[in-house]
Design a protein around this motif. Structure first.
Motif, PDB file in Angstrom:
ATOM      1  N   ASN A  38       5.379  -2.357   2.215  1.00 28.61           N
ATOM      2  CA  ASN A  38       4.375  -2.611   3.251  1.00 28.61           C
ATOM      3  C   ASN A  38       4.261  -1.407   4.174  1.00 28.61           C
ATOM      4  N   LEU A  39       3.094  -1.239   4.717  1.00 30.99           N
ATOM      5  CA  LEU A  39       2.820  -0.128   5.631  1.00 30.99           C
ATOM      6  C   LEU A  39       2.399  -0.704   6.967  1.00 30.99           C
ATOM      7  N   ASP A  40       3.170  -0.431   8.009  1.00 35.40           N
ATOM      8  CA  ASP A  40       2.882  -0.915   9.355  1.00 35.40           C
ATOM      9  C   ASP A  40       2.100   0.137  10.118  1.00 35.40           C
ATOM     10  N   ILE A  41       0.991  -0.264  10.686  1.00 36.66           N
ATOM     11  CA  ILE A  41       0.151   0.645  11.469  1.00 36.66           C
ATOM     12  C   ILE A  41      -0.200  -0.036  12.786  1.00 36.66           C
ATOM     13  N   PRO A  42      -0.335   0.728  13.886  1.00 36.67           N
ATOM     14  CA  PRO A  42      -0.760   0.142  15.173  1.00 36.67           C
ATOM     15  C   PRO A  42      -2.275  -0.043  15.211  1.00 36.67           C
ATOM     16  N   VAL A  43      -2.682  -1.162  15.720  1.00 40.56           N
ATOM     17  CA  VAL A  43      -4.108  -1.509  15.804  1.00 40.56           C
ATOM     18  C   VAL A  43      -4.413  -1.939  17.233  1.00 40.56           C
TER      19      VAL A  43
ATOM     20  N   ILE B  43       7.053  -4.229  21.167  1.00 36.02           N
ATOM     21  CA  ILE B  43       5.814  -3.970  20.417  1.00 36.02           C
ATOM     22  C   ILE B  43       5.333  -2.546  20.625  1.00 36.02           C
ATOM     23  N   HIS B  44       5.426  -2.021  21.815  1.00 37.08           N
ATOM     24  CA  HIS B  44       4.968  -0.653  22.073  1.00 37.08           C
ATOM     25  C   HIS B  44       5.878   0.374  21.404  1.00 37.08           C
ATOM     26  N   LYS B  45       7.175   0.103  21.349  1.00 35.81           N
ATOM     27  CA  LYS B  45       8.075   1.018  20.657  1.00 35.81           C
ATOM     28  C   LYS B  45       7.796   1.029  19.160  1.00 35.81           C
ATOM     29  N   ALA B  46       7.562  -0.135  18.585  1.00 29.48           N
ATOM     30  CA  ALA B  46       7.225  -0.202  17.159  1.00 29.48           C
ATOM     31  C   ALA B  46       5.888   0.475  16.871  1.00 29.48           C
ATOM     32  N   ALA B  47       4.935   0.342  17.779  1.00 26.27           N
ATOM     33  CA  ALA B  47       3.642   1.006  17.586  1.00 26.27           C
ATOM     34  C   ALA B  47       3.774   2.516  17.704  1.00 26.27           C
ATOM     35  N   THR B  48       4.634   2.987  18.604  1.00 22.85           N
ATOM     36  CA  THR B  48       4.858   4.430  18.717  1.00 22.85           C
ATOM     37  C   THR B  48       5.549   4.984  17.474  1.00 22.85           C
ATOM     38  N   ALA B  49       6.480   4.213  16.917  1.00 20.14           N
ATOM     39  CA  ALA B  49       7.185   4.680  15.728  1.00 20.14           C
ATOM     40  C   ALA B  49       6.305   4.666  14.489  1.00 20.14           C
ATOM     41  N   SER B  50       5.313   3.822  14.438  1.00 21.67           N
ATOM     42  CA  SER B  50       4.448   3.720  13.255  1.00 21.67           C
ATOM     43  C   SER B  50       3.153   4.499  13.387  1.00 21.67           C
ATOM     44  N   ARG B  51       3.064   5.372  14.380  1.00 22.22           N
ATOM     45  CA  ARG B  51       1.842   6.170  14.501  1.00 22.22           C
ATOM     46  C   ARG B  51       1.683   7.144  13.350  1.00 22.22           C
ATOM     47  N   ALA B  52       2.795   7.580  12.783  1.00 21.63           N
ATOM     48  CA  ALA B  52       2.709   8.530  11.669  1.00 21.63           C
ATOM     49  C   ALA B  52       2.083   7.899  10.431  1.00 21.63           C
ATOM     50  N   ASN B  53       2.108   6.584  10.338  1.00 19.71           N
ATOM     51  CA  ASN B  53       1.519   5.932   9.167  1.00 19.71           C
ATOM     52  C   ASN B  53      -0.005   5.976   9.162  1.00 19.71           C
TER      53      ASN B  53
ATOM     54  N   ILE C 175       0.815  -1.212   0.000  1.00 14.82           N
ATOM     55  CA  ILE C 175       0.000   0.000   0.000  1.00 14.82           C
ATOM     56  C   ILE C 175       0.844   1.255   0.000  1.00 14.82           C
ATOM     57  N   ALA C 176       2.096   1.153   0.452  1.00 15.67           N
ATOM     58  CA  ALA C 176       2.968   2.323   0.464  1.00 15.67           C
ATOM     59  C   ALA C 176       3.561   2.540  -0.933  1.00 15.67           C
ATOM     60  N   SER C 177       4.303   3.624  -1.059  1.00 18.99           N
ATOM     61  CA  SER C 177       4.907   3.952  -2.350  1.00 18.99           C
ATOM     62  C   SER C 177       5.954   2.901  -2.720  1.00 18.99           C
ATOM     63  N   GLY C 178       5.964   2.523  -3.978  1.00 21.57           N
ATOM     64  CA  GLY C 178       6.907   1.512  -4.445  1.00 21.57           C
ATOM     65  C   GLY C 178       6.526   0.109  -4.080  1.00 21.57           C
TER      66      GLY C 178
ATOM     67  N   VAL D  66      -1.749   8.583   9.152  1.00 15.35           N
ATOM     68  CA  VAL D  66      -2.155   9.698   8.282  1.00 15.35           C
ATOM     69  C   VAL D  66      -1.473   9.580   6.917  1.00 15.35           C
ATOM     70  N   HIS D  67      -1.138   8.366   6.525  1.00 19.05           N
ATOM     71  CA  HIS D  67      -0.511   8.147   5.221  1.00 19.05           C
ATOM     72  C   HIS D  67      -1.523   8.468   4.119  1.00 19.05           C
ATOM     73  N   PRO D  68      -1.070   9.065   3.023  1.00 18.06           N
ATOM     74  CA  PRO D  68      -2.018   9.399   1.939  1.00 18.06           C
ATOM     75  C   PRO D  68      -2.760   8.194   1.388  1.00 18.06           C
ATOM     76  N   ALA D  69      -2.132   7.020   1.409  1.00 10.53           N
ATOM     77  CA  ALA D  69      -2.824   5.836   0.894  1.00 10.53           C
ATOM     78  C   ALA D  69      -4.002   5.448   1.774  1.00 10.53           C
ATOM     79  N   LEU D  70      -3.886   5.670   3.075  1.00  5.57           N
ATOM     80  CA  LEU D  70      -5.001   5.382   3.969  1.00  5.57           C
ATOM     81  C   LEU D  70      -6.078   6.455   3.904  1.00  5.57           C
ATOM     82  N   LEU D  71      -5.639   7.710   3.764  1.00  4.55           N
ATOM     83  CA  LEU D  71      -6.609   8.802   3.728  1.00  4.55           C
ATOM     84  C   LEU D  71      -7.402   8.822   2.434  1.00  4.55           C
ATOM     85  N   SER D  72      -6.815   8.287   1.368  1.00  2.00           N
ATOM     86  CA  SER D  72      -7.523   8.262   0.087  1.00  2.00           C
ATOM     87  C   SER D  72      -8.605   7.196   0.036  1.00  2.00           C
TER      88      SER D  72
END
Length: 298
Positions: free
Chosen positions: A209-214, A271-281, A203-206, A283-289
């Motif tokens: 994969n796009l990692d998001i916290p759930v 797991i919590h550190k990875a979730a904190t680092a992937s919070r910016a994803n 889903i990401a550019s190129g 608002v990724h344009p692919a998700l917002l579209s």
């Protein structure tokens, strides 16, 4: 056990014992047969006793005038219990509930129509038992869990680390061995992760994969924590032999979780550190579209 068709069977043992209403001029055998409970100590009545052998009985005419009125029921605890039961039954109450008063902890509550038999246990007990089960041997898993709870009950109070605190509102550490089920539940819920990482493929550019916290629900959180503890326990070596060695290793790992010494805390932190680092994803344009929407379990 009392029958529902005939609830008066529960009152069979509550026999009312009466005092003799005949005067002393009647047969001596009748008086002795009417007072068998006094010799066994079941009544506190000391006013009526059988006359000694050879004693002269008063004449019938004088006995009727001199004897006072005698109440029909002897004042003992058996009659008091029987009369109270009869009054409750006469007032319309259920006669089957009269036997509950003699139990120390009361009768267990029967399951309702919408409840099932496996719902009688705590959810943590049910989930841990199913995860401990191997080859479908449920009785062996239940025995292991019984040994684990006994290990937590007999272990000394733990020392909680301030660097890895437990859930807010938890009881003091010296009270945990008094309730081993709370001990186990607190350890599992404290080390359980709050979120998980979900990877959206291409889903990401190129085509990356796009990692998001759930967020995940409580049952999934507990499953991950129990699985971490099981992975650590299976890699440990037993210090002795016997069927209680697995329960001792599992219980020792639960104590290590409460004290902050377990490796499960490190996996939770990763797991919590990875979730904190992937919070910016998020608002990724692919998700917002609207191309791909993440599904979350609340």
């Amino acid at each position: 056990m009392a029958s529902k068709l005939n609830p008066w069977r529960s009152l069979r043992s509550l026999a009312v014992r009466t005092r003799p209403s005949q005067p002393y001029h009647h047969a001596q055998s009748t008086i002795r047969a009417a007072l068998p409970t006094g010799r066994r100590g079941l009544t506190n009545d000391t006013s009526i006793r059988s006359p000694p052998d050879g004693a002269d009985l008063p004449p019938p005419s004088s006995a009727k005038e001199s004897l006072p009125y005698i109440e029909p029921f002897a004042d003992n605890f058996l009659n008091a219990e029987a009369l109270a039961a009869l009054e409750k039954a006469a007032s319309g109450e259920d006669a089957l509930s009269l036997s509950v008063e003699g139990l120390k902890y009361g009768m267990p509550t029967p399951p309702a129509k919408h409840e099932q038999l496996q719902d009688r246990h705590h959810p943590v007990i049910h989930q841990v038992t199913r995860m401990l089960m191997r080859d479908g041997k449920l009785s062996a898993a239940q025995q292991h869990l019984s040994f684990i709870l006994n290990y937590l009950r007999t272990s000394p109070p733990p020392k909680v680390s301030p660097l890895r605190p437990l859930l807010p509102g938890s009881p003091p550490p010296h009270q945990l061995p008094l309730n081993p089920l709370l001990y186990l539940t607190l350890a599992i819920d404290s080390v359980a992760p709050v979120v998980r990482i979900r990877s959206l493929k291409g889903i990401a550019s190129g085509g990356q994969n796009l990692d998001i916290p759930v967020p995940i629900d409580s049952r999934a959180r507990r499953r991950m924590a129990i699985q971490w503890v099981l992975d650590i326990v299976t890699k440990k070596r037993s210090t002795g032999s016997g069927r209680k060695q697995f329960a001792a290793r599992f219980g020792a790992e639960i104590v290590a979780v409460i004290e902050g010494r377990s490796a499960a805390w490190d996996r939770r932190q990763i797991i919590h550190k990875a979730a904190t680092a992937s919070r910016a994803n998020l608002v990724h344009p692919a998700l917002l579209s609207g191309k791909r929407k993440p599904r979350s379990k609340l």
